[in-house]
Write a protein that holds these residues in place. Structure first.
Motif, PDB file in Angstrom:
ATOM      1  N   PRO A 107       0.491  13.819  -5.289  1.00 51.22           N
ATOM      2  CA  PRO A 107      -0.712  12.976  -5.235  1.00 51.22           C
ATOM      3  C   PRO A 107      -0.411  11.491  -5.398  1.00 51.22           C
ATOM      4  N   ALA A 108       0.751  11.152  -5.931  1.00 52.14           N
ATOM      5  CA  ALA A 108       1.072   9.734  -6.124  1.00 52.14           C
ATOM      6  C   ALA A 108       1.464   9.057  -4.821  1.00 52.14           C
ATOM      7  N   THR A 109       1.982   9.821  -3.882  1.00 49.10           N
ATOM      8  CA  THR A 109       2.433   9.227  -2.625  1.00 49.10           C
ATOM      9  C   THR A 109       1.673   9.742  -1.412  1.00 49.10           C
ATOM     10  N   GLY A 110       0.975  10.890  -1.568  1.00 51.47           N
ATOM     11  CA  GLY A 110       0.297  11.496  -0.432  1.00 51.47           C
ATOM     12  C   GLY A 110       1.223  12.354   0.413  1.00 51.47           C
ATOM     13  N   ASP A 111       2.473  12.520  -0.016  1.00 49.77           N
ATOM     14  CA  ASP A 111       3.424  13.329   0.760  1.00 49.77           C
ATOM     15  C   ASP A 111       3.147  14.822   0.579  1.00 49.77           C
ATOM     16  N   PHE A 148       2.262  19.131  -2.772  1.00 49.56           N
ATOM     17  CA  PHE A 148       1.564  17.873  -2.510  1.00 49.56           C
ATOM     18  C   PHE A 148       1.835  16.939  -3.674  1.00 49.56           C
TER      19      PHE A 148
END
Lengths: 80, 350
Positions: free
Chosen positions: A18-22, A16
């Motif tokens: 966290p900076a992009t949500g990918d 995961f």
């Protein structure tokens, strides 16, 4: 070459960012390599570790390694 | 009722939890989780089929309001009627188009004991989509270039300046990405018929859609900013699923906005991050977004804090929010008695 420290990596092979949500999933071998990259292992040392554990030709590993690194770079998961 | 929390009666609009949803139901859910108050909710609607009306577990009663176009006097009369019956403590309007009328009435409402915490008319104007490019230029914020269209004859000039595809936007809501002059003409007529003139033509920016829900104290301070990346987008461009993300540039941008405008209350920044990493402000909504309950889930109950601001109480900055919290919206059929609908449609209350 190092996995970004903010990337969450689960034992089940889920990543995961966290900076992009990918979110991504990695197979067991990729998970092992990601674990090595998290420790900032040198590519050659990481490849040696994989060659020692799995029945794989060095040239095949090089090819798969390059594919994996390209994907990690494409998704901005590596520090350098 | 939790005796430790004082009872507060709060009326709010935006009960249209439809495919292009108003924020009212999400704000209501947030208020019910207020740590400071035991909130009794009154729904304010414009249409008899706004779904929130038929959620009695959430709203104790609902009342119909005159449309914003009816003006301030009609709204004042109706609100005071409702106040006489419900003894309202706070009103939270959740539609862009109604904020001017509520803002004009705010001092009078306060004299009746009804608190609000709203952006000023000047603040509403400066972030209005028609003024957004000038706002961005003034404050050094990156905003797509745009042009006002007063007729289809303006489309070729806009295309020459902004390039294809063109994004055509309605005065208050709706946007269409147009790839050809024919599409642009059709979109122009539709948007003008629905939202009036001018229609806004905006430079198309490709990238990842990110929104930030924020709350500011009216003195230049940002109290909370929760960024969300859209994971599933409907054909109306609305987030149907999203996830909170960690990116310091996003709260920093919200902080710049709050400081530059001395914003009062809730807001939403609609952003686009390009492949090169540039952040464009596509729109600034002067109210909480429909996905605001995700911020509550991430630890920032912005609507509950707004209640405290409205009552003149001090509110501290929120701490860190939880990253990786997701929302997935769902559609749910409410089965109601026809008599309830008839009562709402004819009497204007339920």
């Amino acid at each position: 070459m190092k996995l970004k420290p903010t990337i969450a990596l689960s034992a089940a092979g889920l990543l995961f960012n966290p900076a992009t949500g990918d979110s991504f999933s990695a197979n067991p071998v990729a998970l092992e390599i990601l674990g090595l990259l998290r420790e900032d292992a040198a590519p050659e040392a990481a490849k040696t570790a994989v060659l020692a554990r799995y029945e794989v030709e060095a040239h095949q590993l090089d090819k798969d390694w390059d594919d994996l690194v390209a994907q990690l770079r494409q998704h901005d998961l590596l520090d350098s | 009722m939790n005796p430790a929390r004082p009872r507060l009666t709060v009326a709010l609009t935006g009960l249209n939890a439809v495919d292009s949803p108003g924020p009212g139901v999400a704000v209501a859910r947030a208020l019910r989780e207020s740590p400071a108050y035991d909130v009794r909710l009154i729904g304010l609607s414009y249409e008899a089929l706004e779904p929130g009306i038929y959620l009695p577990d959430l709203f104790a009663r609902s009342y119909q309001l005159p449309y914003p176009s009816a003006g301030t006097a009609a709204l004042r009369t109706r609100l005071l009627e409702i106040h006489e019956r419900e003894q309202l403590d706070v009103i939270i309007p959740n539609f862009d188009a109604e904020l001017y009328n509520f803002g004009r009435l705010a001092p009078e409402l306060a004299a009746h004991g009804i608190h609000t915490f709203l952006p000023t008319a000047a603040q509403l104007e400066m972030r209005d989509k028609l003024n957004l490019a000038a706002f961005g230029a003034e404050h050094g914020l990156q905003v797509p270039a745009d042009m006002r269209l007063f007729g289809v004859a303006d489309i070729p000039k806009a295309a020459a300046q902004l390039g294809w595809p063109l994004v055509l936007k309605g005065r208050y809501y709706d946007a269409t990405v147009c790839h050809t002059p024919a599409q642009a003409e059709q979109a122009f007529w539709q948007l003008q018929a629905r939202w009036g003139a001018p229609v806004l033509a905006q430079q198309f920016v490709a990238g990842q859609e990110i929104n930030v829900a924020g709350l500011a104290d009216g003195r230049g301070g940002l109290l909370s900013a929760v960024p969300m990346r859209k994971l599933f987008i409907t054909d109306k461009g609305k987030a149907w699923a999203g996830i909170t993300i960690a990116d310091d540039a996003l709260p920093a941008l919200a902080r710049r906005f709050a400081a530059a405008t001395r914003w009062r209350g809730g807001f939403e920044l609609e952003l686009m991050r390009t492949a090169a990493g540039e952040l464009f402000i596509m729109e600034i909504n002067p109210r909480f977004p429909a996905w605001i309950y995700l911020a509550v889930g991430a630890g920032h109950n912005q609507p509950a804090a707004l209640l405290q601001l409205a009552r003149g109480e001090a509110v501290s900055d929120f701490n860190e929010y939880a990253v990786g919290k997701m929302f997935v919206r769902y559609a749910w059929d409410l089965v109601v008695d026809n008599a309830d609908f008839q009562q709402m449609a004819s009497v204007g209350e339920l």
